[in-house]
Design an enzyme around this catalytic site. Structure first.
Site, mmCIF file in Angstrom:
data_model
loop_
_atom_site.group_PDB
_atom_site.id
_atom_site.type_symbol
_atom_site.label_atom_id
_atom_site.label_comp_id
_atom_site.label_asym_id
_atom_site.label_seq_id
_atom_site.Cartn_x
_atom_site.Cartn_y
_atom_site.Cartn_z
ATOM 1 N N ALA A 85 0.746 -0.961 -0.073
ATOM 2 C CA ALA A 85 -0.116 0.939 -0.189
ATOM 3 C C ALA A 85 0.806 1.245 0.249
ATOM 4 O O ALA A 85 0.343 2.394 -0.593
ATOM 5 C CB ALA A 85 -0.664 0.231 0.970
ATOM 6 N N ASN A 108 -6.307 3.272 9.833
ATOM 7 C CA ASN A 108 -5.137 2.229 10.679
ATOM 8 C C ASN A 108 -5.535 2.537 12.136
ATOM 9 O O ASN A 108 -5.320 1.774 12.780
ATOM 10 C CB ASN A 108 -4.418 2.117 9.876
ATOM 11 C CG ASN A 108 -3.764 3.512 10.298
ATOM 12 O OD1 ASN A 108 -3.718 4.433 9.447
ATOM 13 N ND2 ASN A 108 -2.606 3.819 10.764
ATOM 14 N N GLN A 118 -6.655 -1.267 4.731
ATOM 15 C CA GLN A 118 -7.116 -1.953 6.208
ATOM 16 C C GLN A 118 -8.713 -2.172 5.780
ATOM 17 O O GLN A 118 -9.279 -2.195 6.325
ATOM 18 C CB GLN A 118 -7.357 -0.415 7.189
ATOM 19 C CG GLN A 118 -6.423 -0.393 7.823
ATOM 20 C CD GLN A 118 -5.015 -1.972 9.002
ATOM 21 O OE1 GLN A 118 -6.578 -2.415 9.003
ATOM 22 N NE2 GLN A 118 -4.542 -0.845 8.978
ATOM 23 N N HIS A 125 -0.935 -8.306 3.138
ATOM 24 C CA HIS A 125 -0.367 -8.336 4.652
ATOM 25 C C HIS A 125 -1.250 -8.121 5.654
ATOM 26 O O HIS A 125 -0.962 -8.320 5.993
ATOM 27 C CB HIS A 125 0.691 -8.312 5.003
ATOM 28 C CG HIS A 125 1.189 -6.465 5.085
ATOM 29 N ND1 HIS A 125 0.891 -6.515 6.799
ATOM 30 C CD2 HIS A 125 1.250 -5.639 4.304
ATOM 31 C CE1 HIS A 125 1.445 -5.185 6.714
ATOM 32 N NE2 HIS A 125 1.540 -5.185 5.905
ATOM 33 N N THR A 140 10.228 -7.265 -12.842
ATOM 34 C CA THR A 140 10.372 -8.340 -13.464
ATOM 35 C C THR A 140 9.366 -8.771 -11.856
ATOM 36 O O THR A 140 9.197 -8.396 -10.706
ATOM 37 C CB THR A 140 11.248 -9.172 -13.322
ATOM 38 O OG1 THR A 140 12.234 -8.862 -14.357
ATOM 39 C CG2 THR A 140 10.722 -11.425 -12.982
ATOM 40 N N CYS A 142 2.971 1.664 12.992
ATOM 41 C CA CYS A 142 4.109 2.996 11.639
ATOM 42 C C CYS A 142 4.826 3.973 12.680
ATOM 43 O O CYS A 142 5.972 3.943 12.237
ATOM 44 C CB CYS A 142 3.857 2.966 11.253
ATOM 45 S SG CYS A 142 2.477 1.770 9.550
#
Lengths: 383, 121
Positions: free
Chosen positions: A71, A151, A179, A201, A239, A324
């Site tokens: 994100a 969040n 979220q 995740h 890639t 965070c």
């Protein structure tokens, strides 16, 4: 250990791990999906299947999705990319003070480059009043970014209403859905949203993979931030990580199937937890139960110091403010934007529940929280 | 894995602060500064600190330091409170540098308590 920090990250679903292992181990799957030989085409098929799975989850077509590392990258690509692409249409941008750093920091970067940013304050319940947004929009506004689920507080914004206003004024609308993707119903074909950031995740997928949705609409485009190849229409070259993308696809497929029961489960847990602590005096719900995503409950306890509360709650794994930002002792800027004092913001604990959370774990958390708040209040001198 | 911010000693002192509370009828001093609040009380007999207690609103290092200081100062001459220095506590509890200010508030509170005691004797 009782993990109640699912808003920070989630365990990877075993079926997702299995899908990723197959994607890495099966003969031929190591091939570069951009290669035109048979093995490359096979890898590309795996990616196309994953795109279909994610597209089904969020109600769009697979070709509207750009794979990213998560994100944060999606937010950066959306905001920096759209602002620079549309620079000739205006240099005014609008967002909220309660956005994640992955949104506020790109805006701050654009402000340094000469863009003008209007930061909107939330209403006391954490939501953005549409009248505030209406007043902020100008003829030279070119981009609005307001997240779906906060969040820290779990507040759910009215992204349909915000998007409608933006459409009326010809302004692009970006949504950070880190979220909410995989947790709340999202139908991008029906929503007036131009750009949406997603990550695996947060909903039982692997770290390191996410996506950016770019609407198929005139004027909706982003300039790339990375250069070095023609992958993904040159918008995000490099890639493609086949196994990560397969993992996100499987994560999305599971979420499509389970969303209703997951939401009911989370609502039961959140309500059980709140019922178990709400009689403690001096508790404040940061945000709103009515407009909150049921997987997140952010509570402040008056007269309790946050860091001590966090330690006293062990073995609970919870968060003070944003994970965070958890190494910082500064009170959360999100909670301060809601009008909380430094002391109450610092005493906030974010409990976030997940698919594996049990009622027994919630009951233990209730007992630990009640005990910790009571003990620390007894320990503190009168204010 | 990032390092545990709390030593075993800090965890133990924080979990079981035996000197938490107030001493009825004892000398007392309180400080509210730098986002922490500390209230100390002491019972003194013949110039010696017989018992000490604390109340604290602050981080785990502050609570652990207050507990350790109370234990350390019991049995000492009350005048020693006037010269109390928190540097030893900071070292023994591995207090991170960003929390130095909070522990110095504790130092101030202890010295203030020493002044209250010596002024009333």
């Amino acid at each position: 250990m009782i993990y109640l920090d699912y808003a920070a990250s989630t365990p990877v679903d075993p079926a997702v791990i299995e899908s990723m292992a197959v994607a890495m181990a099966a003969p031929g799957n190591y091939a570069n999906p951009s290669s035109t030989h048979s093995e490359g085409r096979y890898s590309n098929e795996l990616i196309a299947r994953a795109a279909g799975q994610l597209a089904e989850l969020v109600g769009t077509s697979p070709d509207r999705l750009i794979w990213t590392s998560g994100a944060t990258e999606s937010d950066n690509l959306a905001i920096l990319g759209a602002a620079t692409y549309r620079e000739d249409r205006g240099r005014h941008l609008v967002s909220m003070r309660t956005e994640h750093k992955a949104v506020t920091d790109p805006f701050a970067t654009l402000a340094q480059r000469g863009f003008e940013v209007t930061w909107l304050d939330p209403d006391p319940d954490g939501r953005l009043g549409l009248d505030k947004l209406q007043s902020a929009l100008r003829d030279d506004t070119q981009l609005v970014s307001v997240m779906h689920v906060n969040n820290e507080t779990g507040i759910v914004q009215d992204i349909a209403g915000i998007g409608e206003l933006c459409r009326e004024r010809g302004v692009l609308y970006h949504v950070d859905a880190a979220q909410s993707c995989g947790k709340l119903p999202i139908d991008l074909d029906a929503l007036p949203v131009d750009l949406m950031s997603m990550t695996a995740h947060k909903f039982y997928g692997p770290k390191g993979i996410g996506a950016l949705y770019i609407a198929d609409r005139k004027g909706v485009h982003v300039d790339p931030m990375l250069f070095g190849g023609g992958q993904q229409r040159r918008l995000r070259p490099g890639t493609l990580p086949t196994q990560q993308i397969v993992g996100l696809g499987e994560t999305a497929a599971i979420a499509t199937q389970r969303m209703a029961q997951d939401l009911e489960h989370l609502r039961t847990l959140r309500d059980r937890f709140w019922a178990g602590i709400q009689d403690l005096p001096g508790l404040i719900v940061n945000g709103s139960l009515e407009h909150g995503f049921p997987g997140i409950l952010n509570v402040s306890a008056a007269g309790v110091e946050g860091e001590s509360l966090l330690l006293a709650l062990e073995p609970l794994c919870v968060a003070t403010g944003s994970a965070c930002n958890s190494k910082s002792q500064e009170p959360s800027y999100v909670l301060r934007a809601l009008g909380l004092s430094d002391e109450l913001a610092q005493a906030a604990i974010r409990f976030s529940f997940g698919r594996p959370t049990t009622e027994a774990e919630v009951d233990t958390a209730i007992a630990l929280y009640r005990g910790a708040v009571t003990r620390l209040r007894q320990l503190a001198p009168a204010a | 894995m990032s390092a545990d911010p709390y030593s075993d000693r800090v965890r133990a002192l924080f979990a079981r602060p035996e000197h938490a509370g107030t001493l009825e009828g004892g000398a007392s001093a309180s400080i509210d500064d730098q986002g922490v609040r500390i209230s100390l009380s002491a019972r003194v007999s013949d110039g010696q600190v017989e018992a000490m207690a604390f109340q604290a609103y602050g981080c785990p290092h502050l609570i652990a330091a207050a507990e350790a200081a109370c234990a350390e100062l019991e049995g000492r001459d009350a005048v020693e409170l006037l010269e109390f220095a928190a540097s030893g506590l900071m070292q023994s509890l591995s207090v991170p540098v960003e929390k130095t200010g909070r522990i110095l508030v504790l130092e101030d509170a202890i010295r203030s308590l020493g002044r209250v005691i010596t002024e009333t004797q």
